[in-house]
Motif scaffolding. Sequence first.
Motif, PDB file in Angstrom:
ATOM      1  N   ASN A  31      21.807  47.049  40.547  1.00  0.00           N
ATOM      2  CA  ASN A  31      20.514  47.735  40.569  1.00  0.00           C
ATOM      3  C   ASN A  31      19.325  46.805  40.354  1.00  0.00           C
ATOM      4  N   LYS A  32      19.564  45.523  40.317  1.00  0.00           N
ATOM      5  CA  LYS A  32      18.493  44.569  40.077  1.00  0.00           C
ATOM      6  C   LYS A  32      17.456  44.634  41.198  1.00  0.00           C
ATOM      7  N   ALA A  33      16.200  44.728  40.822  1.00  0.00           N
ATOM      8  CA  ALA A  33      15.122  44.855  41.801  1.00  0.00           C
ATOM      9  C   ALA A  33      14.716  43.506  42.395  1.00  0.00           C
ATOM     10  N   GLY A  34      14.880  42.441  41.656  1.00  0.00           N
ATOM     11  CA  GLY A  34      14.435  41.129  42.114  1.00  0.00           C
ATOM     12  C   GLY A  34      15.531  40.341  42.798  1.00  0.00           C
ATOM     13  N   ILE A  35      15.249  39.088  43.031  1.00  0.00           N
ATOM     14  CA  ILE A  35      16.194  38.173  43.676  1.00  0.00           C
ATOM     15  C   ILE A  35      17.345  37.870  42.724  1.00  0.00           C
ATOM     16  N   LEU A  36      18.548  37.852  43.267  1.00  0.00           N
ATOM     17  CA  LEU A  36      19.725  37.558  42.454  1.00  0.00           C
ATOM     18  C   LEU A  36      19.829  36.069  42.168  1.00  0.00           C
ATOM     19  N   THR A  37      20.316  35.737  40.982  1.00  0.00           N
ATOM     20  CA  THR A  37      20.609  34.343  40.648  1.00  0.00           C
ATOM     21  C   THR A  37      21.884  33.941  41.393  1.00  0.00           C
ATOM     22  N   ASP A  38      22.199  32.665  41.394  1.00  0.00           N
ATOM     23  CA  ASP A  38      23.434  32.195  42.037  1.00  0.00           C
ATOM     24  C   ASP A  38      24.665  32.829  41.393  1.00  0.00           C
ATOM     25  N   VAL A  39      24.648  32.975  40.091  1.00  0.00           N
ATOM     26  CA  VAL A  39      25.768  33.586  39.369  1.00  0.00           C
ATOM     27  C   VAL A  39      25.903  35.054  39.763  1.00  0.00           C
ATOM     28  N   GLU A  40      24.779  35.754  39.816  1.00  0.00           N
ATOM     29  CA  GLU A  40      24.801  37.167  40.212  1.00  0.00           C
ATOM     30  C   GLU A  40      25.282  37.327  41.653  1.00  0.00           C
ATOM     31  N   ARG A  41      24.837  36.449  42.532  1.00  0.00           N
ATOM     32  CA  ARG A  41      25.253  36.491  43.941  1.00  0.00           C
ATOM     33  C   ARG A  41      26.764  36.293  44.047  1.00  0.00           C
ATOM     34  N   LYS A  42      27.302  35.338  43.291  1.00  0.00           N
ATOM     35  CA  LYS A  42      28.758  35.098  43.294  1.00  0.00           C
ATOM     36  C   LYS A  42      29.507  36.331  42.813  1.00  0.00           C
ATOM     37  N   GLU A  43      28.948  37.005  41.839  1.00  0.00           N
ATOM     38  CA  GLU A  43      29.565  38.225  41.318  1.00  0.00           C
ATOM     39  C   GLU A  43      29.580  39.317  42.397  1.00  0.00           C
ATOM     40  N   ILE A  44      28.462  39.522  43.075  1.00  0.00           N
ATOM     41  CA  ILE A  44      28.380  40.514  44.158  1.00  0.00           C
ATOM     42  C   ILE A  44      29.383  40.176  45.259  1.00  0.00           C
ATOM     43  N   GLU A  45      29.536  38.910  45.550  1.00  0.00           N
ATOM     44  CA  GLU A  45      30.426  38.484  46.637  1.00  0.00           C
ATOM     45  C   GLU A  45      31.905  38.738  46.336  1.00  0.00           C
ATOM     46  N   LYS A  46      32.209  39.183  45.136  1.00  0.00           N
ATOM     47  CA  LYS A  46      33.587  39.551  44.800  1.00  0.00           C
ATOM     48  C   LYS A  46      33.954  40.955  45.279  1.00  0.00           C
ATOM     49  N   HIS A  47      32.953  41.773  45.656  1.00  0.00           N
ATOM     50  CA  HIS A  47      33.243  43.175  45.942  1.00  0.00           C
ATOM     51  C   HIS A  47      34.198  43.408  47.114  1.00  0.00           C
ATOM     52  N   PRO A  48      34.211  42.577  48.175  1.00  0.00           N
ATOM     53  CA  PRO A  48      35.216  42.828  49.214  1.00  0.00           C
ATOM     54  C   PRO A  48      36.652  42.635  48.710  1.00  0.00           C
ATOM     55  N   GLU A  49      36.851  41.641  47.848  1.00  0.00           N
ATOM     56  CA  GLU A  49      38.191  41.401  47.312  1.00  0.00           C
ATOM     57  C   GLU A  49      38.605  42.488  46.328  1.00  0.00           C
ATOM     58  N   ILE A  50      37.649  42.968  45.536  1.00  0.00           N
ATOM     59  CA  ILE A  50      37.943  44.072  44.617  1.00  0.00           C
ATOM     60  C   ILE A  50      38.298  45.311  45.431  1.00  0.00           C
ATOM     61  N   GLY A  51      37.524  45.586  46.476  1.00  0.00           N
ATOM     62  CA  GLY A  51      37.802  46.728  47.345  1.00  0.00           C
ATOM     63  C   GLY A  51      39.163  46.612  48.004  1.00  0.00           C
ATOM     64  N   TRP A  52      39.489  45.416  48.488  1.00  0.00           N
ATOM     65  CA  TRP A  52      40.800  45.173  49.091  1.00  0.00           C
ATOM     66  C   TRP A  52      41.905  45.475  48.085  1.00  0.00           C
ATOM     67  N   SER A  53      41.736  45.008  46.874  1.00  0.00           N
ATOM     68  CA  SER A  53      42.735  45.220  45.827  1.00  0.00           C
ATOM     69  C   SER A  53      42.946  46.709  45.552  1.00  0.00           C
ATOM     70  N   VAL A  54      41.853  47.446  45.435  1.00  0.00           N
ATOM     71  CA  VAL A  54      41.933  48.884  45.172  1.00  0.00           C
ATOM     72  C   VAL A  54      42.625  49.595  46.330  1.00  0.00           C
ATOM     73  N   LEU A  55      42.183  49.321  47.548  1.00  0.00           N
ATOM     74  CA  LEU A  55      42.690  50.047  48.714  1.00  0.00           C
ATOM     75  C   LEU A  55      44.114  49.651  49.099  1.00  0.00           C
ATOM     76  N   SER A  56      44.449  48.379  48.951  1.00  0.00           N
ATOM     77  CA  SER A  56      45.785  47.938  49.358  1.00  0.00           C
ATOM     78  C   SER A  56      46.868  48.452  48.420  1.00  0.00           C
ATOM     79  N   SER A  57      46.478  48.952  47.279  1.00  0.00           N
ATOM     80  CA  SER A  57      47.461  49.480  46.330  1.00  0.00           C
ATOM     81  C   SER A  57      47.802  50.954  46.580  1.00  0.00           C
ATOM     82  N   THR A  58      47.171  51.552  47.614  1.00  0.00           N
ATOM     83  CA  THR A  58      47.450  52.954  47.936  1.00  0.00           C
ATOM     84  C   THR A  58      48.059  53.045  49.335  1.00  0.00           C
TER      85      THR A  58
END
Length: 153
Positions: A31-58
């Motif tokens: 929900n951050k309104a401003g520009i993401l830091t490099d650390v925050e960007r790396k965290e966001i970039e994990k969402h496809p792998e998290i989604g894959w993990s959730v979905l591949s388990s069903t």
Amino acid sequence: MNFDKDDANQMKIAGLILDIGKIGIDEKILNKAGILTDVERKEIEKHPEIGWSVLSSTNEFSELAQFVLAHHERWDGGGYPNGLKGEEIPIEARIITVADAYDAMTSERSYRNGVTKEEAIKELKRCSGTHFDPEIVEVFVNQVLTYNSDFGG
């Protein structure tokens, strides 16, 4: 693009749940309104792998997991999480990526206004061949958006 009804429905479902991995991302970052830091960007970039993990388990969604995993890959190989390039990216993910980008550009966000249909089309074309599969951009702009305009969409 000659997909049967079941394949088209699979892509529709994947498009609706492609960001499911964001459930594993801190809400302050999402929900951050401003520009993401490099650390925050790396965290966001994990969402496809998290989604894959959730979905591949069903059983019901395991087939969609690959599309979700690849929805931030880029045609030129500059995407994430695996740096896939061109046709290495599943075609379903390439289609979902174009549709999602159009939706993201034309939708209002807490940090910016949406752009017009014409501005979004210009951006899709500009990024055709780098971010997006050029054939899919062409079909999306010339057939999908035209078809939807004809029916008030």
